[in-house]
Scaffold this motif. Structure first.
Motif, short mmCIF file in Angstrom:
data_model
loop_
_atom_site.label_atom_id
_atom_site.label_comp_id
_atom_site.label_asym_id
_atom_site.label_seq_id
_atom_site.Cartn_x
_atom_site.Cartn_y
_atom_site.Cartn_z
N MET A 118 0.72 -1.07 -0.07
CA MET A 118 -0.03 0.03 0.04
C MET A 118 0.91 1.05 -0.04
O MET A 118 1.71 1.25 0.65
N ARG A 119 0.65 2.26 -1.12
CA ARG A 119 1.31 3.55 -1.08
C ARG A 119 1.02 4.48 -0.16
O ARG A 119 1.76 5.07 0.78
N ALA A 120 -0.39 4.63 0.31
CA ALA A 120 -0.93 5.60 1.35
C ALA A 120 -2.36 5.46 1.36
O ALA A 120 -2.84 4.69 0.68
N ILE A 121 -2.60 6.00 2.43
CA ILE A 121 -4.17 6.21 2.86
C ILE A 121 -4.48 7.61 2.79
O ILE A 121 -3.76 8.41 3.67
N ASN A 122 -5.41 7.97 2.11
CA ASN A 122 -5.76 9.38 2.13
C ASN A 122 -7.15 9.57 2.71
O ASN A 122 -8.00 9.23 2.04
N PRO A 123 -7.05 10.28 4.04
CA PRO A 123 -8.54 10.47 4.59
C PRO A 123 -9.23 11.61 3.73
O PRO A 123 -8.50 12.46 3.01
N TRP A 124 -10.59 11.49 3.80
CA TRP A 124 -11.61 12.42 3.19
C TRP A 124 -12.48 12.70 4.29
O TRP A 124 -13.11 11.97 4.87
N ILE A 125 -12.68 14.15 4.33
CA ILE A 125 -13.58 14.86 5.44
C ILE A 125 -14.56 15.57 4.61
O ILE A 125 -14.56 16.10 3.80
N ASN A 126 -15.69 15.34 5.31
CA ASN A 126 -16.94 16.05 4.82
C ASN A 126 -17.03 17.20 5.77
O ASN A 126 -17.07 17.10 7.02
N PHE A 127 -17.57 18.41 5.27
CA PHE A 127 -17.69 19.77 6.13
C PHE A 127 -19.05 20.34 5.66
O PHE A 127 -19.57 19.91 4.72
N ASN A 128 -19.64 20.99 6.65
CA ASN A 128 -20.77 21.63 6.31
C ASN A 128 -20.79 23.16 5.74
O ASN A 128 -21.22 24.16 6.50
N GLY A 129 -20.13 23.21 4.71
CA GLY A 129 -20.00 24.67 4.10
C GLY A 129 -18.76 25.37 4.28
O GLY A 129 -18.54 26.51 3.77
N ASN A 130 -17.72 24.77 5.23
CA ASN A 130 -16.68 25.35 5.84
C ASN A 130 -15.35 24.58 5.05
O ASN A 130 -14.24 24.89 5.93
N ALA A 131 -15.36 23.88 4.25
CA ALA A 131 -14.22 23.08 3.80
C ALA A 131 -12.96 24.01 3.33
O ALA A 131 -11.92 23.90 3.58
N GLU A 132 -13.48 25.02 2.56
CA GLU A 132 -12.39 26.07 1.94
C GLU A 132 -11.74 26.52 3.28
O GLU A 132 -10.52 26.82 3.43
N GLU A 133 -12.50 27.22 4.14
CA GLU A 133 -11.77 27.80 5.39
C GLU A 133 -11.12 26.60 6.27
O GLU A 133 -9.84 27.15 6.53
N ALA A 134 -11.49 25.59 6.30
CA ALA A 134 -10.64 24.61 7.21
C ALA A 134 -9.24 24.11 6.44
O ALA A 134 -8.37 24.08 6.84
N PHE A 135 -9.37 23.86 5.15
CA PHE A 135 -8.20 23.58 4.31
C PHE A 135 -7.33 24.93 4.30
O PHE A 135 -6.07 24.55 4.16
#
Length: 142
Positions: free
Chosen positions: A1-18
């Motif tokens: 396995m090369r990597a595990i990439n987490p995927w997070i769901n946000f309530n409209g603030n994904a860009e702010e969080a990232f």
């Protein structure tokens, strides 16, 4: 396995969080797709959802990518306090672990302060200001 990439769901603030995550991890987003980018006659996007994030990716370290999206309102809200998983960051040094821990936990809730643990690693655990749970650790034996 090369990597595990987490995927997070946000309530409209994904860009702010990232943008916040980018300030800690550095690097550049490899891709940002907004809901309006996918709009068509077959996929109607309400105006209030148009600029929300459909996909955003931030490389972290050598082989990992943190990914997220905003959940459209018609799909309901993500329960940010009931997240049943954690993102684990394996640092290459105590200094890097401290930098990441201190950066990401700013404005959040520290559940376990960073320090030497009984299992031989240097680690800490917290929930960031967006409700995402993280563990940052450094294992000197790796």
């Amino acid at each position: 396995m090369r990597a595990i990439n987490p995927w997070i769901n946000f309530n409209g603030n994904a860009e702010e969080a990232f943008t916040f995550y980018k300030s800690v991890f550095a690097g550049d987003f490899t891709k940002i797709v907004r809901f309006k980018d996918l709009a068509s006659d077959d996929f109607q996007v309400p105006e209030n959802e148009a600029n929300k994030i459909m996909y955003i990716a931030l490389p972290i370290g050598k082989n990992n990518v943190l990914i997220a999206n905003d959940v459209p309102e018609f799909m309901g809200r993500v329960n940010e306090r009931e997240n049943r998983s954690k993102i684990v960051v394996s640092a290459e040094s105590k200094e890097e672990a401290d930098k990441i821990f201190n950066g990401l936990s700013e404005g959040g809730e520290v559940e376990g302060p960073i320090g030497d643990g009984p299992w031989g690693t240097y680690a800490g655990m917290f929930r960031d200001k967006y409700g995402i749970e993280w563990i940052v650790e450094f294992d000197p034996n790796l």
